[in-house]
Design a protein around this motif. Sequence first.
Motif, PDB file in Angstrom:
ATOM      1  N   THR A 144       0.691  -1.171  -0.064  1.00 51.48           N
ATOM      2  CA  THR A 144      -0.013   0.144   0.122  1.00 51.48           C
ATOM      3  C   THR A 144       0.979   1.412  -0.056  1.00 51.48           C
ATOM      4  O   THR A 144       1.850   1.268   0.886  1.00 51.48           O
ATOM      5  CB  THR A 144      -0.890   0.068   1.183  1.00 51.48           C
ATOM      6  OG1 THR A 144      -1.679  -1.058   1.166  1.00 51.48           O
ATOM      7  CG2 THR A 144      -1.651   1.158   1.021  1.00 51.48           C
ATOM      8  N   ILE A 145       0.512   2.173  -0.819  1.00 54.37           N
ATOM      9  CA  ILE A 145       1.172   3.420  -0.902  1.00 54.37           C
ATOM     10  C   ILE A 145       0.169   4.683  -0.368  1.00 54.37           C
ATOM     11  O   ILE A 145      -1.001   4.477  -1.095  1.00 54.37           O
ATOM     12  CB  ILE A 145       1.749   3.774  -2.186  1.00 54.37           C
ATOM     13  CG1 ILE A 145       3.073   2.832  -2.627  1.00 54.37           C
ATOM     14  CG2 ILE A 145       2.237   5.264  -2.186  1.00 54.37           C
ATOM     15  CD1 ILE A 145       3.681   3.016  -3.684  1.00 54.37           C
ATOM     16  N   ILE A 146       0.448   5.516   0.485  1.00 54.04           N
ATOM     17  CA  ILE A 146      -0.610   6.322   1.096  1.00 54.04           C
ATOM     18  C   ILE A 146      -0.142   7.710   0.827  1.00 54.04           C
ATOM     19  O   ILE A 146       1.168   7.929   1.215  1.00 54.04           O
ATOM     20  CB  ILE A 146      -0.796   6.103   2.351  1.00 54.04           C
ATOM     21  CG1 ILE A 146      -1.340   4.653   2.723  1.00 54.04           C
ATOM     22  CG2 ILE A 146      -1.661   7.150   3.208  1.00 54.04           C
ATOM     23  CD1 ILE A 146      -1.207   4.169   4.303  1.00 54.04           C
ATOM     24  N   ASN A 147      -0.569   8.532   0.327  1.00 54.84           N
ATOM     25  CA  ASN A 147      -0.429   9.804   0.295  1.00 54.84           C
ATOM     26  C   ASN A 147       0.866  10.122  -0.507  1.00 54.84           C
ATOM     27  O   ASN A 147       1.494   9.539  -1.412  1.00 54.84           O
ATOM     28  CB  ASN A 147      -0.551  10.576   1.503  1.00 54.84           C
ATOM     29  CG  ASN A 147      -1.920  10.512   2.003  1.00 54.84           C
ATOM     30  OD1 ASN A 147      -2.909  10.307   1.311  1.00 54.84           O
ATOM     31  ND2 ASN A 147      -2.082  10.429   3.375  1.00 54.84           N
ATOM     32  N   GLY A 148       1.476  11.491  -0.441  1.00 53.75           N
ATOM     33  CA  GLY A 148       2.828  11.882  -1.029  1.00 53.75           C
ATOM     34  C   GLY A 148       2.670  12.683  -2.340  1.00 53.75           C
ATOM     35  O   GLY A 148       1.587  12.223  -3.085  1.00 53.75           O
ATOM     36  N   LEU A 149       3.655  12.798  -2.958  1.00 56.60           N
ATOM     37  CA  LEU A 149       3.967  13.405  -4.331  1.00 56.60           C
ATOM     38  C   LEU A 149       4.915  12.739  -4.887  1.00 56.60           C
ATOM     39  O   LEU A 149       6.265  12.815  -4.199  1.00 56.60           O
ATOM     40  CB  LEU A 149       4.107  14.828  -4.211  1.00 56.60           C
ATOM     41  CG  LEU A 149       4.450  15.598  -5.636  1.00 56.60           C
ATOM     42  CD1 LEU A 149       3.567  15.381  -6.718  1.00 56.60           C
ATOM     43  CD2 LEU A 149       4.734  17.406  -5.084  1.00 56.60           C
ATOM     44  N   ILE A 150       4.901  12.179  -5.942  1.00 53.53           N
ATOM     45  CA  ILE A 150       5.776  11.402  -6.756  1.00 53.53           C
ATOM     46  C   ILE A 150       6.078  12.407  -7.981  1.00 53.53           C
ATOM     47  O   ILE A 150       5.221  12.417  -8.769  1.00 53.53           O
ATOM     48  CB  ILE A 150       5.486  10.190  -6.770  1.00 53.53           C
ATOM     49  CG1 ILE A 150       5.513   9.243  -5.968  1.00 53.53           C
ATOM     50  CG2 ILE A 150       6.735   9.567  -7.921  1.00 53.53           C
ATOM     51  CD1 ILE A 150       5.010   7.762  -5.981  1.00 53.53           C
ATOM     52  N   ARG A 151       7.223  13.143  -8.313  1.00 50.23           N
ATOM     53  CA  ARG A 151       7.441  13.950  -9.351  1.00 50.23           C
ATOM     54  C   ARG A 151       8.445  13.487 -10.034  1.00 50.23           C
ATOM     55  O   ARG A 151       9.601  13.206  -9.753  1.00 50.23           O
ATOM     56  CB  ARG A 151       7.775  15.433  -8.686  1.00 50.23           C
ATOM     57  CG  ARG A 151       7.825  16.372  -9.674  1.00 50.23           C
ATOM     58  CD  ARG A 151       7.922  17.950  -9.054  1.00 50.23           C
ATOM     59  NE  ARG A 151       8.706  17.887  -7.941  1.00 50.23           N
ATOM     60  CZ  ARG A 151       8.923  18.869  -7.085  1.00 50.23           C
ATOM     61  NH1 ARG A 151       7.608  19.483  -6.740  1.00 50.23           N
ATOM     62  NH2 ARG A 151       9.579  19.005  -6.050  1.00 50.23           N
ATOM     63  N   GLY A 152       8.247  13.446 -11.260  1.00 53.03           N
ATOM     64  CA  GLY A 152       9.454  13.051 -12.505  1.00 53.03           C
ATOM     65  C   GLY A 152      10.154  14.234 -12.796  1.00 53.03           C
ATOM     66  O   GLY A 152       9.989  15.159 -12.340  1.00 53.03           O
ATOM     67  N   ASP A 153      10.826  13.924 -13.966  1.00 56.51           N
ATOM     68  CA  ASP A 153      11.945  14.907 -14.546  1.00 56.51           C
ATOM     69  C   ASP A 153      11.653  15.524 -15.885  1.00 56.51           C
ATOM     70  O   ASP A 153      12.496  15.832 -16.450  1.00 56.51           O
ATOM     71  CB  ASP A 153      13.254  14.125 -14.759  1.00 56.51           C
ATOM     72  CG  ASP A 153      13.366  13.055 -15.702  1.00 56.51           C
ATOM     73  OD1 ASP A 153      12.409  12.594 -16.148  1.00 56.51           O
ATOM     74  OD2 ASP A 153      14.633  12.967 -16.212  1.00 56.51           O
ATOM     75  N   ARG A 154      10.302  15.305 -16.240  1.00 56.38           N
ATOM     76  CA  ARG A 154       9.599  16.045 -17.217  1.00 56.38           C
ATOM     77  C   ARG A 154      10.553  17.165 -17.670  1.00 56.38           C
ATOM     78  O   ARG A 154      10.718  17.389 -18.841  1.00 56.38           O
ATOM     79  CB  ARG A 154       8.392  15.752 -17.462  1.00 56.38           C
ATOM     80  CG  ARG A 154       7.786  16.456 -18.671  1.00 56.38           C
ATOM     81  CD  ARG A 154       6.150  16.396 -18.895  1.00 56.38           C
ATOM     82  NE  ARG A 154       5.890  16.956 -20.127  1.00 56.38           N
ATOM     83  CZ  ARG A 154       4.554  16.877 -20.590  1.00 56.38           C
ATOM     84  NH1 ARG A 154       3.468  16.349 -19.688  1.00 56.38           N
ATOM     85  NH2 ARG A 154       4.147  17.344 -21.733  1.00 56.38           N
ATOM     86  N   ASP A 155      10.380  18.154 -16.889  1.00 58.83           N
ATOM     87  CA  ASP A 155      10.872  19.411 -17.237  1.00 58.83           C
ATOM     88  C   ASP A 155      12.250  19.710 -16.904  1.00 58.83           C
ATOM     89  O   ASP A 155      12.649  20.910 -17.160  1.00 58.83           O
ATOM     90  CB  ASP A 155      10.119  20.470 -15.836  1.00 58.83           C
ATOM     91  CG  ASP A 155       8.543  20.390 -16.014  1.00 58.83           C
ATOM     92  OD1 ASP A 155       8.007  20.434 -16.966  1.00 58.83           O
ATOM     93  OD2 ASP A 155       7.966  20.196 -15.021  1.00 58.83           O
ATOM     94  N   ALA A 156      12.913  18.554 -16.756  1.00 58.51           N
ATOM     95  CA  ALA A 156      14.261  18.726 -16.319  1.00 58.51           C
ATOM     96  C   ALA A 156      15.364  17.833 -17.120  1.00 58.51           C
ATOM     97  O   ALA A 156      16.320  17.356 -16.979  1.00 58.51           O
ATOM     98  CB  ALA A 156      14.924  18.992 -14.956  1.00 58.51           C
TER      99      ALA A 156
END
Length: 211
Positions: A44-56
């Motif tokens: 189970t993964i709960i909440n949080g922000l996972i952000r990729g490198d699309r912009d960099a």
Amino acid sequence: DAYNAPIKLKSDIALDLSGVTITAIPNDKIWHSIVWINGVNNVTIINGLIRGDRDAHLTSTAPEAGGGGGGLYIRDSSNITVTGTVVSAGFADGILIMNGNHIRIEHVVADRNRRQGISIINGDDMLVHNSQFSNNGGTPPGNGIDIECDLDSEVVSNVTIDSNAFYGNAGSGVGVGSPGAYSNIHITNNSFDMKTQPIWTGGNAGSLGTP
């Protein structure tokens, strides 16, 4: 390091990311994923922000560059729940599911990922509920959710996509079919901005529920 050292989760674990942001170090790889759920059960993964490198990203992000992987990669795994998590700016998919069983995606936001919000490739018994798929696209097909096998021998079955919001995606809200086989796919009670085709079907998609 989403290419050399992604976060790999073991079976029988709950990862609570409340108040946490996980950001990919920019890389030059076409295929990479930040969090791996690979060959495991009961996660189970709960909440949080996972952000990729699309912009960099360190090489081209033009449509023809393609791209694979995602912010969250689920493969050959069962009894997986993701709830309350934001997955954004991935170089490819927000969430990529390959051969998953009993997958629950709820209260998730998939925004500004360069391919799809979610891609489902081969699997059974999946629920996507009360989530947001927005502004995804940059390499085709750019759907909010893409249910599409890679091989004719693969099957996606028993999927419910219910009470979600789709807007600003480059492709369809939901795309289903071709190649492979598809059965018992229900798309119900969702909202679409109608700026692109809300639901696309092709190949052996079969009948779908009412949008």
